[in-house]
Write a protein that holds these residues in place. Structure first.
Motif, mmCIF file in Angstrom:
data_model
loop_
_atom_site.group_PDB
_atom_site.id
_atom_site.type_symbol
_atom_site.label_atom_id
_atom_site.label_comp_id
_atom_site.label_asym_id
_atom_site.label_seq_id
_atom_site.Cartn_x
_atom_site.Cartn_y
_atom_site.Cartn_z
ATOM 1 N N ARG A 1 2.290 41.796 6.570
ATOM 2 C CA ARG A 1 3.443 42.948 7.926
ATOM 3 C C ARG A 1 3.946 42.769 9.005
ATOM 4 O O ARG A 1 4.650 42.913 9.767
ATOM 5 N N LEU A 2 2.651 41.889 9.940
ATOM 6 C CA LEU A 2 2.820 41.312 10.954
ATOM 7 C C LEU A 2 4.082 40.882 11.763
ATOM 8 O O LEU A 2 5.165 41.132 12.206
ATOM 9 N N LEU A 3 4.113 39.212 10.396
ATOM 10 C CA LEU A 3 5.400 39.062 10.050
ATOM 11 C C LEU A 3 6.599 39.575 10.124
ATOM 12 O O LEU A 3 7.742 39.754 10.789
ATOM 13 N N ARG A 4 6.393 40.417 9.231
ATOM 14 C CA ARG A 4 7.761 41.405 8.759
ATOM 15 C C ARG A 4 8.137 41.975 9.861
ATOM 16 O O ARG A 4 9.327 42.250 10.574
ATOM 17 N N ILE A 5 6.855 42.489 10.441
ATOM 18 C CA ILE A 5 7.157 43.046 12.170
ATOM 19 C C ILE A 5 8.639 42.182 12.703
ATOM 20 O O ILE A 5 9.114 42.375 13.539
ATOM 21 N N LEU A 6 7.704 41.447 12.814
ATOM 22 C CA LEU A 6 8.411 40.297 14.505
ATOM 23 C C LEU A 6 9.890 39.466 13.640
ATOM 24 O O LEU A 6 10.323 39.658 14.536
ATOM 25 N N ILE A 7 10.023 39.168 12.619
ATOM 26 C CA ILE A 7 11.260 38.317 11.863
ATOM 27 C C ILE A 7 12.281 40.299 12.788
ATOM 28 O O ILE A 7 13.255 39.563 12.608
ATOM 29 N N LEU A 8 11.459 41.371 12.215
ATOM 30 C CA LEU A 8 12.466 42.081 12.045
ATOM 31 C C LEU A 8 12.854 42.320 14.163
ATOM 32 O O LEU A 8 13.852 42.345 14.525
ATOM 33 N N ALA A 9 12.293 42.442 14.269
ATOM 34 C CA ALA A 9 12.499 42.154 16.192
ATOM 35 C C ALA A 9 13.195 41.033 16.246
ATOM 36 O O ALA A 9 14.592 41.544 17.676
ATOM 37 N N LEU A 10 12.655 40.423 16.228
ATOM 38 C CA LEU A 10 13.521 39.429 16.170
ATOM 39 C C LEU A 10 15.219 39.175 16.215
ATOM 40 O O LEU A 10 16.026 38.551 17.405
ATOM 41 N N ALA A 11 15.003 39.698 15.087
ATOM 42 C CA ALA A 11 16.592 39.195 14.456
ATOM 43 C C ALA A 11 17.331 40.849 15.563
ATOM 44 O O ALA A 11 18.299 40.724 15.903
ATOM 45 N N VAL A 12 17.073 42.048 15.754
ATOM 46 C CA VAL A 12 17.549 42.282 16.533
ATOM 47 C C VAL A 12 17.592 41.820 17.707
ATOM 48 O O VAL A 12 18.467 41.735 18.601
ATOM 49 N N LEU A 13 16.745 41.395 18.654
ATOM 50 C CA LEU A 13 16.341 40.874 20.144
ATOM 51 C C LEU A 13 17.983 39.587 19.841
ATOM 52 O O LEU A 13 18.767 40.019 21.235
ATOM 53 N N LEU A 14 18.291 38.588 18.840
ATOM 54 C CA LEU A 14 18.804 37.391 18.745
ATOM 55 C C LEU A 14 20.671 38.321 18.705
ATOM 56 O O LEU A 14 21.449 38.041 19.098
#
Length: 138
Positions: free
Chosen positions: A14-27
């Motif tokens: 779950r944390l990996l999903r949240i981090l990947i989504l946040a990273l995609a938005v940041l990029l």
């Protein structure tokens, strides 16, 4: 089975999903900001080139006005302007060459945004013949 599959997902997943989504938005946001900066840099560069061209053009106009003034005075009867005309004509020719250099390659193959304008406005042979006629009036 669907309910048990969701229940068995770990916190790590779950944390990996949240981090990947946040990273995609940041990029994505960084990419948009970088594109805006590149666009601003290109606009500033174009403005700089246009300002330099304008200064060169103003120099040519100034030299042409000085030559016109000397020629008008000479034709009007002020003989002392005859000695000043050759130097002023060289200064005008130098300013024209500087403008030609600044315009070279600016609009692709032509030295003018509308082909033929530059050639018809300042034909060297025509300009020289006009100057010769003016010098022989007196």
């Amino acid at each position: 089975m669907d309910v048990t599959a969701k229940a068995t997902t770990t916190i790590r997943t779950r944390l990996l999903r949240i981090l990947i989504l946040a990273l995609a938005v940041l990029l994505t946001l960084l990419g948009v900001a970088a594109a805006e900066q590149i666009s601003a840099y290109r606009n500033a560069s174009a403005t700089d080139k246009n300002a330099r061209l304008e200064i060169t053009l103003q120099g040519l106009v100034h030299e042409l006005q000085k030559e016109r003034g000397l020629t008008t005075g000479y034709v009007g009867g002020v003989g002392q302007f005859k000695a000043k005309l050759p130097a002023q004509r060289r200064a005008t020719d130098t300013a024209r060459a500087a403008l030609d250099k600044a315009l070279k390659g600016r609009w692709g193959r032509s030295s003018s945004p509308t082909p033929g304008v530059s050639r018809s406005a300042f034909r060297p042979s025509t300009t020289s013949s006009r100057r010769g006629r003016r010098s022989s009036w007196r």
